[in-house]
Motif scaffolding. Structure first.
Motif, PDB file in Angstrom:
ATOM      1  N   LEU A 142      -4.767   2.945   8.860  1.00 22.73           N
ATOM      2  CA  LEU A 142      -5.773   2.532   7.882  1.00 22.73           C
ATOM      3  C   LEU A 142      -6.968   1.846   8.547  1.00 22.73           C
ATOM      4  O   LEU A 142      -8.096   1.941   8.055  1.00 22.73           O
ATOM      5  CB  LEU A 142      -5.146   1.600   6.848  1.00 22.73           C
ATOM      6  N   LEU A 143      -6.730   1.173   9.672  1.00 20.86           N
ATOM      7  CA  LEU A 143      -7.837   0.540  10.383  1.00 20.86           C
ATOM      8  C   LEU A 143      -8.809   1.577  10.936  1.00 20.86           C
ATOM      9  O   LEU A 143     -10.015   1.338  10.995  1.00 20.86           O
ATOM     10  CB  LEU A 143      -7.297  -0.327  11.531  1.00 20.86           C
ATOM     11  N   LYS A 144      -8.296   2.727  11.321  1.00 20.02           N
ATOM     12  CA  LYS A 144      -9.145   3.786  11.873  1.00 20.02           C
ATOM     13  C   LYS A 144      -9.646   4.744  10.793  1.00 20.02           C
ATOM     14  O   LYS A 144     -10.616   5.473  11.013  1.00 20.02           O
ATOM     15  CB  LYS A 144      -8.369   4.574  12.931  1.00 20.02           C
ATOM     16  N   ASN A 145      -8.974   4.767   9.653  1.00 18.62           N
ATOM     17  CA  ASN A 145      -9.323   5.686   8.568  1.00 18.62           C
ATOM     18  C   ASN A 145      -9.388   4.900   7.260  1.00 18.62           C
ATOM     19  O   ASN A 145      -8.481   4.977   6.428  1.00 18.62           O
ATOM     20  CB  ASN A 145      -8.295   6.822   8.469  1.00 18.62           C
ATOM     21  N   THR A 146     -10.447   4.150   7.097  1.00 17.34           N
ATOM     22  CA  THR A 146     -10.539   3.218   5.969  1.00 17.34           C
ATOM     23  C   THR A 146     -10.581   3.915   4.617  1.00 17.34           C
ATOM     24  O   THR A 146     -10.257   3.300   3.605  1.00 17.34           O
ATOM     25  CB  THR A 146     -11.784   2.328   6.133  1.00 17.34           C
ATOM     26  N   VAL A 147     -10.960   5.198   4.589  1.00 14.15           N
ATOM     27  CA  VAL A 147     -11.027   5.896   3.298  1.00 14.15           C
ATOM     28  C   VAL A 147      -9.643   6.068   2.675  1.00 14.15           C
ATOM     29  O   VAL A 147      -9.528   6.327   1.469  1.00 14.15           O
ATOM     30  CB  VAL A 147     -11.703   7.284   3.454  1.00 14.15           C
ATOM     31  N   TYR A 148      -8.581   5.912   3.482  1.00  8.02           N
ATOM     32  CA  TYR A 148      -7.219   6.060   2.968  1.00  8.02           C
ATOM     33  C   TYR A 148      -6.665   4.757   2.376  1.00  8.02           C
ATOM     34  O   TYR A 148      -5.545   4.751   1.867  1.00  8.02           O
ATOM     35  CB  TYR A 148      -6.282   6.562   4.077  1.00  8.02           C
ATOM     36  N   LYS A 149      -7.425   3.679   2.456  1.00  6.72           N
ATOM     37  CA  LYS A 149      -6.921   2.398   1.938  1.00  6.72           C
ATOM     38  C   LYS A 149      -6.678   2.467   0.434  1.00  6.72           C
ATOM     39  O   LYS A 149      -5.734   1.850  -0.075  1.00  6.72           O
ATOM     40  CB  LYS A 149      -7.903   1.279   2.269  1.00  6.72           C
ATOM     41  N   ALA A 150      -7.506   3.224  -0.276  1.00  8.60           N
ATOM     42  CA  ALA A 150      -7.315   3.342  -1.731  1.00  8.60           C
ATOM     43  C   ALA A 150      -5.994   4.030  -2.041  1.00  8.60           C
ATOM     44  O   ALA A 150      -5.282   3.640  -2.981  1.00  8.60           O
ATOM     45  CB  ALA A 150      -8.483   4.119  -2.341  1.00  8.60           C
ATOM     46  N   LYS A 151      -5.622   5.044  -1.241  1.00  6.79           N
ATOM     47  CA  LYS A 151      -4.341   5.732  -1.451  1.00  6.79           C
ATOM     48  C   LYS A 151      -3.178   4.792  -1.139  1.00  6.79           C
ATOM     49  O   LYS A 151      -2.155   4.800  -1.829  1.00  6.79           O
ATOM     50  CB  LYS A 151      -4.261   6.985  -0.579  1.00  6.79           C
ATOM     51  N   ALA A 152      -3.327   3.999  -0.072  1.00  9.23           N
ATOM     52  CA  ALA A 152      -2.274   3.044   0.277  1.00  9.23           C
ATOM     53  C   ALA A 152      -2.095   2.009  -0.833  1.00  9.23           C
ATOM     54  O   ALA A 152      -0.967   1.595  -1.136  1.00  9.23           O
ATOM     55  CB  ALA A 152      -2.602   2.356   1.604  1.00  9.23           C
ATOM     56  N   TRP A 153      -3.203   1.589  -1.466  1.00  6.30           N
ATOM     57  CA  TRP A 153      -3.121   0.636  -2.570  1.00  6.30           C
ATOM     58  C   TRP A 153      -2.362   1.235  -3.756  1.00  6.30           C
ATOM     59  O   TRP A 153      -1.540   0.575  -4.376  1.00  6.30           O
ATOM     60  CB  TRP A 153      -4.517   0.205  -2.982  1.00  6.30           C
ATOM     61  N   VAL A 154      -2.599   2.520  -4.025  1.00  5.80           N
ATOM     62  CA  VAL A 154      -1.859   3.208  -5.095  1.00  5.80           C
ATOM     63  C   VAL A 154      -0.366   3.204  -4.781  1.00  5.80           C
ATOM     64  O   VAL A 154       0.475   2.965  -5.658  1.00  5.80           O
ATOM     65  CB  VAL A 154      -2.380   4.643  -5.281  1.00  5.80           C
ATOM     66  N   ASP A 155      -0.017   3.450  -3.517  1.00  4.36           N
ATOM     67  CA  ASP A 155       1.400   3.485  -3.128  1.00  4.36           C
ATOM     68  C   ASP A 155       2.043   2.111  -3.282  1.00  4.36           C
ATOM     69  O   ASP A 155       3.191   2.000  -3.748  1.00  4.36           O
ATOM     70  CB  ASP A 155       1.533   3.969  -1.681  1.00  4.36           C
ATOM     71  N   LEU A 156       1.338   1.058  -2.902  1.00 10.76           N
ATOM     72  CA  LEU A 156       1.880  -0.297  -3.029  1.00 10.76           C
ATOM     73  C   LEU A 156       2.085  -0.658  -4.503  1.00 10.76           C
ATOM     74  O   LEU A 156       3.090  -1.283  -4.858  1.00 10.76           O
ATOM     75  CB  LEU A 156       0.953  -1.304  -2.356  1.00 10.76           C
ATOM     76  N   CYS A 157       1.139  -0.260  -5.352  1.00  8.64           N
ATOM     77  CA  CYS A 157       1.293  -0.521  -6.791  1.00  8.64           C
ATOM     78  C   CYS A 157       2.466   0.255  -7.365  1.00  8.64           C
ATOM     79  O   CYS A 157       3.206  -0.249  -8.233  1.00  8.64           O
ATOM     80  CB  CYS A 157       0.001  -0.161  -7.521  1.00  8.64           C
ATOM     81  N   THR A 158       2.689   1.471  -6.861  1.00  9.46           N
ATOM     82  CA  THR A 158       3.841   2.264  -7.301  1.00  9.46           C
ATOM     83  C   THR A 158       5.146   1.563  -6.936  1.00  9.46           C
ATOM     84  O   THR A 158       6.082   1.497  -7.745  1.00  9.46           O
ATOM     85  CB  THR A 158       3.801   3.663  -6.659  1.00  9.46           C
ATOM     86  N   ALA A 159       5.208   1.045  -5.705  1.00  7.99           N
ATOM     87  CA  ALA A 159       6.416   0.319  -5.278  1.00  7.99           C
ATOM     88  C   ALA A 159       6.642  -0.918  -6.119  1.00  7.99           C
ATOM     89  O   ALA A 159       7.787  -1.235  -6.488  1.00  7.99           O
ATOM     90  CB  ALA A 159       6.298  -0.040  -3.798  1.00  7.99           C
ATOM     91  N   LYS A 160       5.571  -1.624  -6.458  1.00  6.84           N
ATOM     92  CA  LYS A 160       5.714  -2.835  -7.270  1.00  6.84           C
ATOM     93  C   LYS A 160       6.196  -2.485  -8.686  1.00  6.84           C
ATOM     94  O   LYS A 160       7.039  -3.192  -9.246  1.00  6.84           O
ATOM     95  CB  LYS A 160       4.358  -3.558  -7.328  1.00  6.84           C
ATOM     96  N   ARG A 161       5.698  -1.392  -9.236  1.00  6.49           N
ATOM     97  CA  ARG A 161       6.179  -0.957 -10.573  1.00  6.49           C
ATOM     98  C   ARG A 161       7.635  -0.555 -10.527  1.00  6.49           C
ATOM     99  O   ARG A 161       8.392  -0.813 -11.465  1.00  6.49           O
ATOM    100  CB  ARG A 161       5.311   0.199 -11.081  1.00  6.49           C
ATOM    101  N   MET A 162       8.039   0.095  -9.426  1.00  8.89           N
ATOM    102  CA  MET A 162       9.455   0.468  -9.276  1.00  8.89           C
ATOM    103  C   MET A 162      10.326  -0.779  -9.300  1.00  8.89           C
ATOM    104  O   MET A 162      11.375  -0.807  -9.957  1.00  8.89           O
ATOM    105  CB  MET A 162       9.670   1.223  -7.958  1.00  8.89           C
ATOM    106  N   LEU A 163       9.890  -1.805  -8.584  1.00  9.90           N
ATOM    107  CA  LEU A 163      10.663  -3.041  -8.526  1.00  9.90           C
ATOM    108  C   LEU A 163      10.765  -3.693  -9.897  1.00  9.90           C
ATOM    109  O   LEU A 163      11.821  -4.178 -10.299  1.00  9.90           O
ATOM    110  CB  LEU A 163      10.020  -3.991  -7.513  1.00  9.90           C
ATOM    111  N   GLN A 164       9.678  -3.702 -10.622  1.00  9.33           N
ATOM    112  CA  GLN A 164       9.660  -4.308 -11.958  1.00  9.33           C
ATOM    113  C   GLN A 164      10.520  -3.523 -12.958  1.00  9.33           C
ATOM    114  O   GLN A 164      11.047  -4.088 -13.913  1.00  9.33           O
ATOM    115  CB  GLN A 164       8.227  -4.414 -12.477  1.00  9.33           C
ATOM    116  N   GLY A 165      10.679  -2.211 -12.692  1.00  8.33           N
ATOM    117  CA  GLY A 165      11.472  -1.403 -13.604  1.00  8.33           C
ATOM    118  C   GLY A 165      12.954  -1.456 -13.344  1.00  8.33           C
ATOM    119  O   GLY A 165      13.757  -0.907 -14.119  1.00  8.33           O
ATOM    120  N   LEU A 166      13.361  -2.092 -12.230  1.00 12.62           N
ATOM    121  CA  LEU A 166      14.801  -2.164 -11.917  1.00 12.62           C
ATOM    122  C   LEU A 166      15.492  -3.278 -12.684  1.00 12.62           C
ATOM    123  O   LEU A 166      14.889  -4.291 -13.007  1.00 12.62           O
ATOM    124  CB  LEU A 166      14.976  -2.374 -10.392  1.00 12.62           C
TER     125      LEU A 166
END
Length: 202
Positions: A178-202
């Motif tokens: 992500l440091l070398k390809n900053t345009v992918y940070k938005a996708k990484a943020w989506v993935d982190l939010c997905t993981a957080k929703r998974m945790l909340q749904g357990l």
């Protein structure tokens, strides 16, 4: 019309004068003539025995077979052991990677108190984590046993949830990438939010 001689043609092509040797070739001694061999005086080899010697069976008792082990990965575990972050520990500028990783965890309100530099898959069960976020292809290969790109992982997990044994897994980009390809940070943020929703749904 007169026909041109060979010398006229060579002269027209500027190939004359023809090269000539300035010194005679050295005398090369000739090989002596070979005398015929009398084959009647050559002893014939004895015939091979009809029995065939079988090779001795291999003794496998001394052969040590080692299974190819997956490389260890870095494992961060949250304070309440609800989430774990698996990532390759050897990539990029360490300080910049740590800064970005810390900011990513703060963004989803996760604080990790356990940091294992060389972890194995067995440690996930030991700490009883509920959701695993895998960062980078190397860590994904170590944990999941499949070598494919992060984009392939993201495409697969968008269709159906990905699990390691019974643990839900979200694969995303490594902070060094992500440091070398900053345009992918938005996708990484989506993935982190997905993981957080998974945790909340357990």
């Amino acid at each position: 019309m007169s026909l041109m001689t060979r010398e006229d043609v060579l002269r027209e092509l500027e190939l004359l004068p023809v090269w000539q040797l300035k010194a005679p070739l050295p005398n090369v001694p000739q090989m002596p003539a070979l005398t015929p061999v009398d084959t009647s005086v050559i002893e014939k080899a004895p015939p091979l025995p009809s029995s065939v010697i079988e090779p001795a069976p291999l003794d496998n008792t001394d052969v040590e077979v080692t299974a190819t082990a997956t490389p260890p990965f870095r494992l961060l575990i949250s304070d309440n052991a609800s989430m774990a972050f698996a990532l390759d520990s050897n990539s990029g500028d360490a300080q910049d990677v740590e800064t970005l990783l810390s900011n990513m965890l703060k963004a989803i309100n996760i604080n990790c108190s356990i940091d294992i530099a060389e972890a194995t898959t067995a440690m996930l069960a030991e700490h009883g984590v509920k959701v695993v976020v895998v960062m980078g292809e190397v860590a994904a290969h170590s944990l999941m046993g499949q070598l494919q790109t992060i984009d392939d992982w993201r495409s697969a997990q968008s269709a159906t949830p990905v699990y390691y044994q019974s643990l839900p897994v979200v694969v995303t980009y490594h902070p060094a990438f992500l440091l070398k390809n900053t345009v992918y940070k938005a996708k990484a943020w989506v993935d982190l939010c997905t993981a957080k929703r998974m945790l909340q749904g357990l």
